[in-house]
Design a protein around this motif. Structure first.
Motif, short mmCIF file in Angstrom:
data_model
loop_
_atom_site.label_atom_id
_atom_site.label_comp_id
_atom_site.label_asym_id
_atom_site.label_seq_id
_atom_site.Cartn_x
_atom_site.Cartn_y
_atom_site.Cartn_z
N LEU A 103 30.76 27.42 -12.37
CA LEU A 103 31.98 28.04 -12.75
C LEU A 103 33.15 27.05 -12.23
O LEU A 103 34.27 27.09 -13.16
N ALA A 104 33.12 26.33 -11.14
CA ALA A 104 34.30 25.41 -10.81
C ALA A 104 34.43 24.26 -11.85
O ALA A 104 35.48 24.11 -12.25
N GLU A 105 33.33 24.11 -12.41
CA GLU A 105 33.47 22.93 -13.67
C GLU A 105 33.86 23.33 -14.72
O GLU A 105 34.78 22.83 -15.39
N MET A 106 33.44 24.71 -14.95
CA MET A 106 34.24 25.41 -16.12
C MET A 106 35.73 25.80 -16.12
O MET A 106 36.44 25.57 -16.95
N LEU A 107 36.10 26.04 -14.89
CA LEU A 107 37.63 26.08 -14.82
C LEU A 107 38.17 24.98 -14.84
O LEU A 107 39.39 24.98 -15.30
N ARG A 108 37.63 23.71 -14.41
CA ARG A 108 38.38 22.61 -14.48
C ARG A 108 38.39 22.14 -16.14
O ARG A 108 39.49 21.56 -16.29
N ARG A 109 37.65 22.30 -16.68
CA ARG A 109 37.66 22.14 -18.40
C ARG A 109 38.79 23.01 -18.99
O ARG A 109 39.43 22.83 -19.83
N HIS A 110 39.07 24.33 -18.44
CA HIS A 110 40.37 24.93 -19.07
C HIS A 110 41.29 24.54 -18.70
O HIS A 110 42.66 24.60 -19.29
N GLY A 111 41.69 23.81 -17.62
CA GLY A 111 42.86 23.32 -17.25
C GLY A 111 44.02 23.93 -16.78
O GLY A 111 45.22 23.56 -16.57
N LYS A 112 43.74 25.23 -16.68
CA LYS A 112 44.83 26.22 -15.95
C LYS A 112 44.84 25.82 -14.42
O LYS A 112 43.87 25.68 -13.83
N PRO A 113 45.95 26.27 -13.63
CA PRO A 113 46.04 26.41 -12.29
C PRO A 113 45.15 27.53 -11.86
O PRO A 113 44.93 28.53 -12.21
N VAL A 114 44.39 26.79 -10.60
CA VAL A 114 43.37 27.62 -9.70
C VAL A 114 43.57 28.05 -8.47
O VAL A 114 44.04 26.73 -7.86
N VAL A 115 43.56 28.87 -7.85
CA VAL A 115 43.61 29.17 -6.38
C VAL A 115 42.38 29.68 -5.77
O VAL A 115 41.78 30.74 -6.30
N LEU A 116 41.64 29.05 -5.13
CA LEU A 116 40.46 29.19 -4.61
C LEU A 116 40.38 30.13 -3.46
O LEU A 116 41.15 30.03 -2.44
N VAL A 117 39.86 31.29 -3.53
CA VAL A 117 39.74 32.46 -2.59
C VAL A 117 38.48 32.81 -1.78
O VAL A 117 37.41 33.01 -2.51
N ALA A 118 38.38 32.50 -0.59
CA ALA A 118 36.99 32.73 0.12
C ALA A 118 37.26 34.08 0.73
O ALA A 118 37.68 34.48 1.65
N ASN A 119 36.69 34.84 0.05
CA ASN A 119 36.54 36.37 0.37
C ASN A 119 35.56 36.51 1.38
O ASN A 119 34.50 35.87 1.74
N LYS A 120 35.61 37.79 2.10
CA LYS A 120 34.76 38.40 3.26
C LYS A 120 34.79 37.25 4.52
O LYS A 120 33.78 36.89 4.93
N SER A 121 36.11 36.65 4.73
CA SER A 121 36.17 35.65 5.74
C SER A 121 36.07 36.13 7.08
O SER A 121 36.12 35.78 8.02
N GLU A 122 36.17 37.72 7.18
CA GLU A 122 36.13 38.42 8.37
C GLU A 122 34.94 38.48 9.02
O GLU A 122 34.66 39.04 10.15
N ALA A 123 33.74 38.15 8.30
CA ALA A 123 32.37 38.53 8.58
C ALA A 123 31.94 37.39 9.48
O ALA A 123 32.58 36.39 9.58
N ARG A 124 31.31 37.66 10.43
CA ARG A 124 30.62 36.93 11.38
C ARG A 124 29.76 35.84 10.61
O ARG A 124 28.76 36.06 9.92
#
Length: 471
Positions: A103-124
């Motif tokens: 998916l990261a490679e696909m988003l790079r091909r689209h050429g739009k700005p991307v913000v990477l969000v690491a969800n569930k970061s509160e988990a141990r």
């Protein structure tokens, strides 16, 4: 809205939870089952001082274009093309997978700005997944917890940096003096207001599974906006779309197919049906889609009865008309069954259509507008009282226990749907049959077919009721 943001990621990483957090409402269905979201759902987001349009999407998976997952992927890619910025959500608790890298490679091909969000970061144990996400090559990830609302300030800053301050905070436009609307006073209001042909209209499309609801809306829009296919039960969320018809804004809600209550056992399907019921209550006009090849199933009748009991304006659409042989004979039979099986919605408008070919859609929209006009109708008190007097002359109220009931005064207390109040003696003794007589008379004499009509009776006050008889 100043810009548009799409939320993407593989299934079950928390995209819909983040969407609900940003819009401030539980609009999207959320469940532990992967792949709950299938269509792209738009919403108006608020993040600290940011205001933007956001799109929730289905989880991206590698699959063939003809499969359901492949069609879901096409919908998500359409949302990426439409958006100005993409929030790529990964699961910090579980860590990266090969799908995330694809998916990261696909988003790079689209050429739009991307913000990477690491969800569930509160988990141990989420630190490992958070640091692994640096390897995606999409910049520094933003650790958040969509469930608990943690990390929202950092997410706001990352969005501003990616989209630019000029785009994130456009200059406010001054309101011209000519834009100020002066409200009418009560004395200036007409007793029977003119129907507003330009007011936006909310329409819900409901029916049994696989009746063709999503196909119908796609035909209206002229694009494959909603996910469709031969599989029953594709739609789960109630998705709203907007379009213009003859200069009027129409907001349509596609809903999940509603099966018989006894067959709805899974939690996810219960959530989908509950979402469809909310769409019915929010809408003004409801189109009940029947499958013309197998019409008037028991569930069809129950859905119509539900819509009428909710007080919505209803229109029947007999879909898949292109598959019907001998259409004239079938149409006559459907009209007879409509009158016989739906007495609670006498005069309801019914239109044969084909969502696949577009047949009858213009006529369906005109019937929706006509039904909404009746649903909003108001009748002057003077006309109602003249009508009530004539009805009593033609068919007087029955005498109960030797005492005749007198209907004294009538007025309309509300519209949407039309509701009336009648002041009378012994309101509790008036039989239901006479109420139906009055409702049918209102339908015929004031041209109000197919909409729910409510009549409330109020006993007139007797000033001597509580006084003792003098000896």
């Amino acid at each position: 809205m100043s810009f548009t943001v799409a939320i993407v990621g593989r299934p079950n990483v928390g995209k819909s939870t983040l969407f609900n957090r940003l819009v401030g409402k539980k609009l999207a269905l959320v469940d532990d089952t992967p792949g709950v979201t299938r269509d792209r759902r738009p919403g108006d987001a608020k993040l600290i001082d940011l205001r933007f349009r956001i799109i929730d999407t289905a989880g991206l998976e590698e699959s063939g274009p003809e499969t359901l997952e492949g069609r879901m992927r096409a919908q998500t890619e359409a949302a990426i093309d439409e958006a100005d910025l993409t929030l790529f959500v990964v699961d910090a608790k579980m860590g990266l997978t090969p799908v995330d890298n694809a998916l990261a490679e696909m988003l790079r091909r689209h050429g739009k700005p991307v913000v990477l969000v690491a969800n569930k970061s509160e988990a141990r144990g989420s630190d490992g997944g958070f640091y692994d996400s640096f390897t995606l090559g999409l910049g520094e990830p933003v650790p958040v917890s969509a469930e608990h609302g943690q990390g929202m300030i950092d997410l706001r800053d990352a969005i501003v940096d990616a989209i630019g301050k000029d785009r994130a905070f456009p200059p406010e436009e001054d309101v011209a003096e000519t834009d100020v609307v002066i409200a009418k006073t009560e004395d200036e209001e007409d007793e029977e207001p003119v129907y507003d042909e330009t007011k936006p209209l909310r329409v819900a499309i409901v029916g049994r599974p696989n009746a063709g609801k999503s196909t119908l809306i796609n035909r209206f829009l002229g694009e494959d906006r909603l996910l469709t296919g031969p599989e029953a039960g594709i739609t789960r969320d109630s998705i709203s779309v907007e379009w213009d018809w003859r200069g009027r804004t129409i907001k349509m809600f596609d809903t999940a197919g509603m099966r018989r209550k006894a067959r709805v056992t899974e939690k996810l399907e219960k959530l989908s049906v509950a979402d469809a019921l909310r769409a019915i209550r929010f809408a003004e006009t409801v189109v009940i889609v029947f499958d013309a090849t197998i019409p008037f199933e028991k569930q069809d009748l129950q859905i119509v009865d539900l819509v009428v009991r909710e007080g919505r304006a209803a229109v029947l659409a007999f879909n898949k008309w292109d598959l019907v042989e001998e259409p004239q004979a079938v149409l006559a039979e459907l009209r007879e069954k409509t009158e016989r099986l739906l007495p609670q919605a006498r005069g309801i408008r019914a239109v044969p259509i084909s969502g696949q070919t577009g047949y009858g859609l213009e006529k369906l929209m005109q019937n929706i507008i006509d039904t909404d006009r009746v649903w909003n109708k108001r009748i002057s008190t003077a006309k109602l009282n003249r009508w009530l007097e004539a009805q009593q002359v033609q068919h007087p109220p029955p005498a109960v226990s030797g005492r005749r009931i007198r209907l004294k005064y009538m007025t309309q207390v509300k519209a949407r749907p039309p509701a009336f109040m009648i002041s009378c003696t012994r309101a509790d003794a008036l039989p239901e049959s006479y109420t139906r007589y009055l409702i049918n008379g209102l339908r015929n004499d004031f041209d109000m077919p197919g909409v729910p009509i409510r009549i409330h009776f109020r006993a007139s006050e007797n000033p001597f009721e509580n006084k003792r008889r003098k000896r």
